[in-house]
Scaffold this motif. Sequence first.
Motif, PDB file in Angstrom:
ATOM      1  N   ASP A 293       0.829  -1.217   0.000  1.00  0.00           N
ATOM      2  CA  ASP A 293       0.000   0.000   0.000  1.00  0.00           C
ATOM      3  C   ASP A 293       0.855   1.255   0.000  1.00  0.00           C
ATOM      4  O   ASP A 293       0.584   2.206  -0.731  1.00  0.00           O
ATOM      5  CB  ASP A 293      -0.909   0.034   1.231  1.00  0.00           C
ATOM      6  CG  ASP A 293      -2.050  -0.955   1.097  1.00  0.00           C
ATOM      7  OD1 ASP A 293      -2.214  -1.502  -0.012  1.00  0.00           O
ATOM      8  OD2 ASP A 293      -2.760  -1.170   2.085  1.00  0.00           O
ATOM      9  N   ARG A 294       1.892   1.249   0.825  1.00  0.00           N
ATOM     10  CA  ARG A 294       2.758   2.436   0.889  1.00  0.00           C
ATOM     11  C   ARG A 294       3.404   2.711  -0.469  1.00  0.00           C
ATOM     12  O   ARG A 294       3.516   3.842  -0.895  1.00  0.00           O
ATOM     13  CB  ARG A 294       3.869   2.238   1.922  1.00  0.00           C
ATOM     14  CG  ARG A 294       3.446   2.459   3.341  1.00  0.00           C
ATOM     15  CD  ARG A 294       4.681   2.407   4.226  1.00  0.00           C
ATOM     16  NE  ARG A 294       4.349   2.576   5.631  1.00  0.00           N
ATOM     17  CZ  ARG A 294       5.246   2.560   6.600  1.00  0.00           C
ATOM     18  NH1 ARG A 294       6.519   2.368   6.329  1.00  0.00           N
ATOM     19  NH2 ARG A 294       4.886   2.731   7.849  1.00  0.00           N
ATOM     20  N   ALA A 295       3.839   1.617  -1.107  1.00  0.00           N
ATOM     21  CA  ALA A 295       4.539   1.773  -2.389  1.00  0.00           C
ATOM     22  C   ALA A 295       3.605   2.306  -3.469  1.00  0.00           C
ATOM     23  O   ALA A 295       4.041   3.015  -4.372  1.00  0.00           O
ATOM     24  CB  ALA A 295       5.140   0.438  -2.821  1.00  0.00           C
ATOM     25  N   MET A 296       2.329   1.958  -3.361  1.00  0.00           N
ATOM     26  CA  MET A 296       1.412   2.341  -4.429  1.00  0.00           C
ATOM     27  C   MET A 296       0.717   3.679  -4.159  1.00  0.00           C
ATOM     28  O   MET A 296      -0.091   4.130  -4.957  1.00  0.00           O
ATOM     29  CB  MET A 296       0.360   1.234  -4.641  1.00  0.00           C
ATOM     30  CG  MET A 296       0.957  -0.126  -5.013  1.00  0.00           C
ATOM     31  SD  MET A 296       2.283  -0.072  -6.226  1.00  0.00           S
ATOM     32  CE  MET A 296       1.319  -0.045  -7.720  1.00  0.00           C
ATOM     33  N   GLN A 297       1.039   4.313  -3.031  1.00  0.00           N
ATOM     34  CA  GLN A 297       0.494   5.651  -2.779  1.00  0.00           C
ATOM     35  C   GLN A 297       0.976   6.637  -3.823  1.00  0.00           C
ATOM     36  O   GLN A 297       2.137   6.585  -4.238  1.00  0.00           O
ATOM     37  CB  GLN A 297       0.988   6.163  -1.416  1.00  0.00           C
ATOM     38  CG  GLN A 297       0.358   5.490  -0.234  1.00  0.00           C
ATOM     39  CD  GLN A 297      -1.125   5.778  -0.162  1.00  0.00           C
ATOM     40  OE1 GLN A 297      -1.531   6.927  -0.064  1.00  0.00           O
ATOM     41  NE2 GLN A 297      -1.918   4.732  -0.239  1.00  0.00           N
ATOM     42  N   ASP A 298       0.114   7.557  -4.192  1.00  0.00           N
ATOM     43  CA  ASP A 298       0.530   8.614  -5.111  1.00  0.00           C
ATOM     44  C   ASP A 298       1.571   9.502  -4.450  1.00  0.00           C
ATOM     45  O   ASP A 298       1.574   9.660  -3.234  1.00  0.00           O
ATOM     46  CB  ASP A 298      -0.664   9.500  -5.481  1.00  0.00           C
ATOM     47  CG  ASP A 298      -1.601   8.764  -6.419  1.00  0.00           C
ATOM     48  OD1 ASP A 298      -1.136   7.794  -7.046  1.00  0.00           O
ATOM     49  OD2 ASP A 298      -2.782   9.152  -6.489  1.00  0.00           O
ATOM     50  N   ALA A 299       2.426  10.063  -5.256  1.00  0.00           N
ATOM     51  CA  ALA A 299       3.399  11.040  -4.752  1.00  0.00           C
ATOM     52  C   ALA A 299       3.707  11.989  -5.899  1.00  0.00           C
ATOM     53  O   ALA A 299       3.176  11.828  -6.998  1.00  0.00           O
ATOM     54  CB  ALA A 299       4.650  10.337  -4.251  1.00  0.00           C
ATOM     55  N   ASP A 300       4.591  12.932  -5.634  1.00  0.00           N
ATOM     56  CA  ASP A 300       4.807  13.990  -6.621  1.00  0.00           C
ATOM     57  C   ASP A 300       6.256  14.025  -7.100  1.00  0.00           C
ATOM     58  O   ASP A 300       7.110  14.539  -6.401  1.00  0.00           O
ATOM     59  CB  ASP A 300       4.407  15.320  -5.974  1.00  0.00           C
ATOM     60  CG  ASP A 300       4.581  16.476  -6.942  1.00  0.00           C
ATOM     61  OD1 ASP A 300       4.622  16.214  -8.155  1.00  0.00           O
ATOM     62  OD2 ASP A 300       4.716  17.617  -6.479  1.00  0.00           O
ATOM     63  N   PRO A 301       6.635  13.521  -8.254  1.00  0.00           N
ATOM     64  CA  PRO A 301       5.752  12.778  -9.148  1.00  0.00           C
ATOM     65  C   PRO A 301       5.804  11.265  -8.891  1.00  0.00           C
ATOM     66  O   PRO A 301       4.796  10.595  -9.018  1.00  0.00           O
ATOM     67  CB  PRO A 301       6.326  13.089 -10.533  1.00  0.00           C
ATOM     68  CG  PRO A 301       7.793  13.282 -10.295  1.00  0.00           C
ATOM     69  CD  PRO A 301       7.931  13.845  -8.907  1.00  0.00           C
ATOM     70  N   ILE A 302       6.980  10.729  -8.508  1.00  0.00           N
ATOM     71  CA  ILE A 302       7.064   9.274  -8.324  1.00  0.00           C
ATOM     72  C   ILE A 302       7.332   8.971  -6.857  1.00  0.00           C
ATOM     73  O   ILE A 302       8.182   9.612  -6.221  1.00  0.00           O
ATOM     74  CB  ILE A 302       8.193   8.665  -9.205  1.00  0.00           C
ATOM     75  CG1 ILE A 302       7.852   8.822 -10.696  1.00  0.00           C
ATOM     76  CG2 ILE A 302       8.420   7.201  -8.877  1.00  0.00           C
ATOM     77  CD1 ILE A 302       8.932   8.302 -11.638  1.00  0.00           C
ATOM     78  N   ASN A 303       6.617   7.994  -6.336  1.00  0.00           N
ATOM     79  CA  ASN A 303       6.867   7.494  -4.994  1.00  0.00           C
ATOM     80  C   ASN A 303       8.091   6.560  -5.070  1.00  0.00           C
ATOM     81  O   ASN A 303       8.039   5.541  -5.754  1.00  0.00           O
ATOM     82  CB  ASN A 303       5.609   6.739  -4.544  1.00  0.00           C
ATOM     83  CG  ASN A 303       5.749   6.161  -3.160  1.00  0.00           C
ATOM     84  OD1 ASN A 303       6.847   6.033  -2.626  1.00  0.00           O
ATOM     85  ND2 ASN A 303       4.626   5.798  -2.568  1.00  0.00           N
ATOM     86  N   PRO A 304       9.190   6.901  -4.382  1.00  0.00           N
ATOM     87  CA  PRO A 304      10.415   6.094  -4.540  1.00  0.00           C
ATOM     88  C   PRO A 304      10.217   4.624  -4.170  1.00  0.00           C
ATOM     89  O   PRO A 304      10.829   3.729  -4.767  1.00  0.00           O
ATOM     90  CB  PRO A 304      11.421   6.770  -3.597  1.00  0.00           C
ATOM     91  CG  PRO A 304      10.616   7.621  -2.680  1.00  0.00           C
ATOM     92  CD  PRO A 304       9.378   8.010  -3.432  1.00  0.00           C
TER      93      PRO A 304
END
Length: 595
Positions: A358-369
């Motif tokens: 779940d943490r990995a697939m969270q949106d981020a700006d721009p890429i979730n590391p």
Amino acid sequence: MAQRTADFLLERLHENGVRRIYGYPGDGINAIVGALDRQRDKIEFVQVRHEEMAAFMACGHAKWTGEVGVCVATSGPGAIHLLNGLYDAKLDHKPVLAIVGQQSRMALGGNYQQEVDLPVLFKDVAPEFCQMAYDPSQIRHLVDRAHRIALDQRTVTCLIIPNDLAEMPAQPSPPREHGTIHSSPGWNAPRIVPTRADLNRAADILNAGRKVAILVGQGAIGAHEEVGAVAEKLGAGVAKALLGKTALDDSLPYVTGSIGLLGTKPSWELMTGCDTLLMVGSSFPYSEFLPEEGKARGVQIDIDGRMLNIRYPMELGLIGDAKATLQELLPLLGHKSDRSWREKIESSVADWWRLIDDRAMQDADPINPQRLFWELNRYLPDDAILSSDSGSAANWFARDVKLKPSHMASLSGTLATMGPGVPYAIAAKFAHPNRPAVALVGDGAMQMNGMAELITAAKYYGRWADPRLIVLVLNNRDLNQVTWEQRAMSGDPKNPLTQTIPDVHYADFAKLIGLDGVRIETPDRIDAAWDEAFSADRPFVIDAVVDPEVPPLPPHITLEQARALTSALRGHDPNARAVVTESFKQKVLEFLPGR
Ligand SMILES: Cc1ncc(C[n+]2csc(CCOP(=O)(O)OP(=O)(O)O)c2C)c(N)n1
Ligand SMILES: [Mg+2]
């Protein structure tokens, strides 16, 4: 002309089993440079961009092969450049031999050009054996001993060779008279096991435990069958210190993964909830992540008696090789019929993997590391060799990448220096040219030295049977790990003057020097990037533009850290709003129902 001392030096290294030397030339080693040309059939010379990289590669060689890694540098500046890489090896207990030049013996003590007191300079990094040669007849035993002591003590040794001495005629056989040394090469790994009485004491402690935790480190690599069998009998969970990440398969249900600040919640629960701790081959440093003193009985097994009973007050510390000792211990252990502790651990591990997903697939700006590391699991071949750098990459390497004993993986575990990611991967390619290598590094480390060392990869990849060397750069324009440490530990906001670093197009740089690469700026490009990298016909750089506001949260945030974070965010942290949103998203996931 009679053989020169420099040629004999290389021949003797060859007799000791050395086949490759990483280094950089200079006039303090002119004689050795000439000999490296003449002895090229026996010893391969790998030319790096900076002597520190030669030392990192020598350390990498030792990590990937178990052999002595050898590096060479000139007197003065070259010698000084080696140091950080040598300390990396020393602190991670790896056998490395540094050969450094020195000015002519006639000049020493004359405040001469490039004259540095090398025996003093190297004494701390090579305390077991740091010798300057004064006479050609010493070379035979100095080489034999430097090589053997590095292996025997798992440490760094150093030979200082004055250039004039290296030019002199060799003296392979000292005269048979008083005051001479007659040595031979060779070292064979011993089988070290504790006494029967001590094994019985260990078994008594472990058999009496109801909730057993096992912590394994790099010393347990190669002992996965034994560790697994012990865990099975004792109904134990197993946590892994980072250098021991390949000691046991991450997909086993009772493996709680890494421990410590970069660790997992199940490892934290394992250590805080256990009544008995078995620690094997690890010098994991942070006591606060081990059981509270007095809460658990402890047994430790380590090959090095100096490392016993210092992280936790063990009831019994045993000197022994992990595999052999566990083999002897196994028949003395009973099978625990109550599996409730084990079941609790397994359910916590299953929850944790869902959370990581779940943490990995969270949106981020721009890429979730995290997502880059999580997706890597689908592409990673079973024989891949991985290196990570110090920085936020180490968090995701520790938590998101699933490894097993067929892999090899390392980073600067104890010195935790920036910089070894790319050179370790290059050393992996030389040591195992048929295996793919993957370096996971930050943009700071890339700018510090990784970019320059790509030039070394460009120079040599034609020699590797499988040319795949993949460098993932976390392009967050930030010295992110320290930014977070500032926030969480000092309560200070991000200081752009010290933390922000320039955006560089790493894939373009790779292409400029004849390698390949891709810059990705959206998460939907991650899959294709890994696919392309693993199908490339040359070293490949993935320049991933990632979000610096995704927090590398410790498994449990302490009250003080939470307060410090709040205070940082109440200050003038330029990224406060994004941080609050991301931390909240990450933390809240742990508490959602069913997790
Ligand atoms: C040689 C060295 N200098 C400084 C540090 C302190 N340090 C640890 S991690 C880090 C940030 C690394 O930045 P980067 O490589 O960009 O990785 P990020 O954390 O941003 O992903 C720093 C400065 C160190 N460990 N080693
Ligand atoms: Mg960075």
